[in-house]
Design an enzyme around this catalytic site. Structure first.
Site, PDB file in Angstrom:
ATOM      1  CB  SER A 246      20.535  43.425  46.169  1.00  0.00           C
ATOM      2  OG  SER A 246      20.647  44.270  47.256  1.00  0.00           O
ATOM      3  CE  LYS A 250      23.730  48.735  45.105  1.00  0.00           C
ATOM      4  NZ  LYS A 250      22.506  49.162  45.686  1.00  0.00           N
ATOM      5  CD1 TRP A 337      19.687  48.971  52.293  1.00  0.00           C
ATOM      6  CD2 TRP A 337      19.605  50.725  53.672  1.00  0.00           C
ATOM      7  NE1 TRP A 337      20.972  49.375  52.532  1.00  0.00           N
ATOM      8  CE2 TRP A 337      20.952  50.449  53.375  1.00  0.00           C
ATOM      9  CE3 TRP A 337      19.304  51.795  54.519  1.00  0.00           C
ATOM     10  CZ2 TRP A 337      22.013  51.201  53.895  1.00  0.00           C
ATOM     11  CZ3 TRP A 337      20.352  52.553  55.038  1.00  0.00           C
ATOM     12  CH2 TRP A 337      21.687  52.250  54.721  1.00  0.00           C
ATOM     13  CG  HIS A 388      16.784  43.426  49.961  1.00  0.00           C
ATOM     14  ND1 HIS A 388      16.778  44.352  48.947  1.00  0.00           N
ATOM     15  CD2 HIS A 388      18.037  42.913  49.998  1.00  0.00           C
ATOM     16  CE1 HIS A 388      17.989  44.397  48.395  1.00  0.00           C
ATOM     17  NE2 HIS A 388      18.766  43.524  49.018  1.00  0.00           N
TER      18      HIS A 388
HETATM   19  C1  GCU Z   1      23.363  46.440  51.293  1.00  0.00           C
HETATM   20  C2  GCU Z   1      23.653  47.681  50.488  1.00  0.00           C
HETATM   21  C3  GCU Z   1      22.729  47.818  49.272  1.00  0.00           C
HETATM   22  C4  GCU Z   1      22.752  46.534  48.468  1.00  0.00           C
HETATM   23  C5  GCU Z   1      22.442  45.364  49.366  1.00  0.00           C
HETATM   24  C6  GCU Z   1      22.561  43.996  48.707  1.00  0.00           C
HETATM   25  O1  GCU Z   1      22.119  46.560  51.927  1.00  0.00           O
HETATM   26  O2  GCU Z   1      23.544  48.787  51.346  1.00  0.00           O
HETATM   27  O3  GCU Z   1      23.119  48.899  48.455  1.00  0.00           O
HETATM   28  O4  GCU Z   1      21.864  46.628  47.385  1.00  0.00           O
HETATM   29  O5  GCU Z   1      23.362  45.329  50.444  1.00  0.00           O
HETATM   30  O6  GCU Z   1      23.286  43.824  47.738  1.00  0.00           O
HETATM   31  O7  GCU Z   1      21.923  43.073  49.219  1.00  0.00           O
END
Ligand code: GCU
Length: 407
Positions: A246, A250, A337, A388
């Protein structure tokens, strides 16, 4: 306009922004044209790995730093490592556990980071996963000896389902983790407690438009863990893997782009501003992410919030930074998402760069079936059923891929 009107005007605009529903309809994604990855800023076509490595790759890396993730100043930081705890009898006797406190000193200040390492016993040179955690080292296991991370109150084992330590160790891999808050507390207004003061940035007012913030600080932490691991005799420096989920996916991609000592990079459900293409209007958007999480990126990124089409790159170019090293992108079916299809299309596009190295790309591949990983020479992808998350299915796939390809 008086202050009150300004306040309510601002509030209404903000609420309108948040109320805007994410698009989950593939027919509404819109038409987009990706920027040319294989043409340099001078208009030269990139036909060889030499032009890629000497001209185009540095150009793209600089754009990603200046516009999206921000840059990390090159300042001298003194680092010391202290082993706080070690055992040769961890995880049912199968592993060595070592807990190391890192102390960083620079710019008249210091910071600490606590790293938990498990290593398989009796392996002369083993591959290693470096992977930051969300809830503190103690949350990754029931192991009573694991010391709680400084900024976490989560109970022991709270997120252990995300850490397949048994599988990792029995597959002959080591793993090193740290709580990501140790380098940047994940909320707005925490620059001062983060590692940024070590870099000479003491507070938000001292940030330049392209200064790195949280994602840079987390990525920086991953590279510092690697510095330490590479001093250990039993760690194979040709088989160092970075994995992030997540927002930390990144982070893993950015750390992997910056630090070529990571021989394999894994993005687990990294989504918007990670693996997924920004030009697709599906799930989370640049507008949404820069509004909700402004401290993750450099300040310039939000100027593209409503115009991702104007960005001089898209996220496939971040993925391409990993070449010719191994790259794996994973999505989850219910994680709309993060735009699973946008992650796959981005990887497919990025994989063309491997042709410059005489390797096959994912061109010609269509979106795979659930739970059926697709691999080419250097890239892998899967979409798993479920939400997720990081699951044992994900770990098993990464280990199989690394077993086969990481030498
Ligand atoms: C939120 C955010 C995402 C990210 C995620 C996470 O949903 O919008 O961009 O990847 O958190 O880190 O769990």
């Amino acid at each position: 306009m008086n202050k009150m009107n300004l306040f309510f005007g601002g509030l209404i605009l903000t609420l309108a922004g948040f109320a805007q529903k994410a698009n989950y309809d593939e027919s509404m994604v819109g038409n987009y044209v990706l920027p040319e990855m294989f043409v340099t800023s001078n208009g030269q076509e990139v036909t060889t790995k030499k032009i890629w490595e000497t001209v185009r790759r540095p150009e793209i890396l600089a754009m990603l730093g200046n516009i999206e993730y921000g840059n990390i100043p090159q300042t001298h930081i003194k680092t010391t490592w202290q082993i706080l705890e070690e055992s040769n009898n961890a995880l049912g006797g199968k592993a060595i556990r070592r807990q190391v406190e890192f102390t960083f000193q620079g710019n008249g200040t210091s910071r600490k980071m606590l790293v938990l390492i498990y290593m398989p016993k009796n392996i002369k040179k083993c591959p290693v996963f470096v992977s930051p955690n969300f809830q503190g080292n103690q949350s990754t296991t029931e192991d009573e000896a694991v010391i709680a991370s400084q900024y976490s109150t989560y109970p022991r084992g709270h997120q252990k389902s995300r850490w397949s330590y048994e599988r990792i160790i029995s597959s002959g891999y080591a793993v090193a983790t740290f709580h990501y808050y140790d380098t940047y507390y994940d909320a707005q207004g925490h620059t001062t407690e983060s590692v940024l003061p070590l870099w000479g940035i003491n507070n938000d007012n001292e940030l330049q438009a392209s200064s790195g913030k949280a994602i840079c600080a987390w990525a920086w932490g991953c590279s510092r863990v690697l510095d330490y691991l590479l001093t250990l005799k039993n760690i194979d420096k040709k088989r160092c893997i970075i994995l992030g989920h997540s927002r930390l996916g990144k982070t893993a991609l950015w750390a992997g782009a910056l630090d070529k000592r990571f021989n394999m990079v894994i993005s687990n459900n990294s989504g918007c501003s990670g693996a997924a293409l920004s030009r697709r209007n599906y799930g989370e958007t640049v507008a949404r992410i820069t509004k909700t999480f402004p401290w993750w990126f450099c300040n310039t990124y939000s100027t593209y919030a409503d115009n991702p089409d104007k960005l001089p790159f898209d996220q496939h170019e971040l993925l391409a930074m990993i070449a010719p090293r191994l790259l794996y992108v994973a999505s989850a079916k219910e994680d709309r998402w993060a735009d699973p299809r946008g992650e796959f299309l981005s990887l497919k596009e990025a994989s063309k760069v491997y042709k410059l190295y005489g390797k096959n790309s994912l061109e010609g591949y269509s979106f795979p079936k659930e739970n059926e990983p697709v691999w080419q020479d250097c890239v892998g992808y899967h979409i798993r059923t479920g939400i997720h998350d990081v699951t044992d299915f994900d770990w098993a796939a990464y280990i199989r891929f690394a077993d086969e390809k990481l030498h």
